[in-house]
Design an enzyme around this catalytic site. Sequence first.
Site, mmCIF file in Angstrom:
data_model
loop_
_atom_site.group_PDB
_atom_site.id
_atom_site.type_symbol
_atom_site.label_atom_id
_atom_site.label_comp_id
_atom_site.label_asym_id
_atom_site.label_seq_id
_atom_site.Cartn_x
_atom_site.Cartn_y
_atom_site.Cartn_z
ATOM 1 N N GLY A 62 0.253 5.872 -7.068
ATOM 2 C CA GLY A 62 -0.642 4.899 -7.690
ATOM 3 C C GLY A 62 -0.379 4.710 -9.171
ATOM 4 O O GLY A 62 -0.623 3.634 -9.726
ATOM 5 N N THR A 68 0.841 -1.196 0.000
ATOM 6 C CA THR A 68 0.000 0.000 0.000
ATOM 7 C C THR A 68 0.874 1.242 0.000
ATOM 8 O O THR A 68 2.091 1.159 0.038
ATOM 9 C CB THR A 68 -0.922 0.016 1.243
ATOM 10 O OG1 THR A 68 -1.972 0.931 1.019
ATOM 11 C CG2 THR A 68 -0.176 0.400 2.500
ATOM 12 N N THR A 84 -0.356 -0.183 -5.375
ATOM 13 C CA THR A 84 -1.086 0.998 -4.913
ATOM 14 C C THR A 84 -2.131 1.347 -5.954
ATOM 15 O O THR A 84 -1.839 1.367 -7.144
ATOM 16 C CB THR A 84 -0.110 2.189 -4.731
ATOM 17 O OG1 THR A 84 0.890 1.825 -3.779
ATOM 18 C CG2 THR A 84 -0.825 3.436 -4.258
ATOM 19 N N CYS A 140 3.361 2.588 -8.731
ATOM 20 C CA CYS A 140 3.478 1.368 -7.928
ATOM 21 C C CYS A 140 2.318 0.410 -8.204
ATOM 22 O O CYS A 140 1.156 0.790 -8.046
ATOM 23 C CB CYS A 140 3.507 1.732 -6.441
ATOM 24 S SG CYS A 140 3.582 0.304 -5.352
#
Length: 174
Positions: free
Chosen positions: A157, A2, A163, A160
């Site tokens: 986001g 995350t 994410t 990654c």
Amino acid sequence: MTTILSVRRDGQVVIGGDGQVSLGNTVMKGNARKVRRLYKNQVLAGFAGGTADAFTLFERFEAKLESHNGQLTRAAVELAKDWRTDRSLRRLEALLAVADKEASLIITGNGDVIQPEDDLIAIGSGGMYAQAAARALLENTQLDARNIVEKGLKIAGDICVYTNQNHTIEVLDY
């Protein structure tokens, strides 16, 4: 994993996180809530790492906040002491980012409590991307803390694979 990002600026502290839960290379859930308000809405907290482990830490941290009347630093240090002495806690794989009107802290899986430079916290698999984006925005713009967190999470986001773009953002004004 995350991404959790926290920024403090101009009387605001903000913690935001994405909603992706992954198991290996598979996305298991896209709308998990990894950022919460604790202790009478006076403390913000976000977690990265194993979900079950993080919920255990949330519960223990909230209990420490209650027993220390919402004193963030004291509660974090007491949790870290427990983390180092309790065998079951030592096996937990999670990080907590916590903040109140006075302090921003990282509580690590080793039982360390870290107050980061510039009150900027970024943890999780996308943490370094979010941190780089937030640092650049802090140094080169007048954006408020919430906008910096939103943009940092979006950039993380985009880069990654662990994410996503489903964000939970909590703001504490002081």
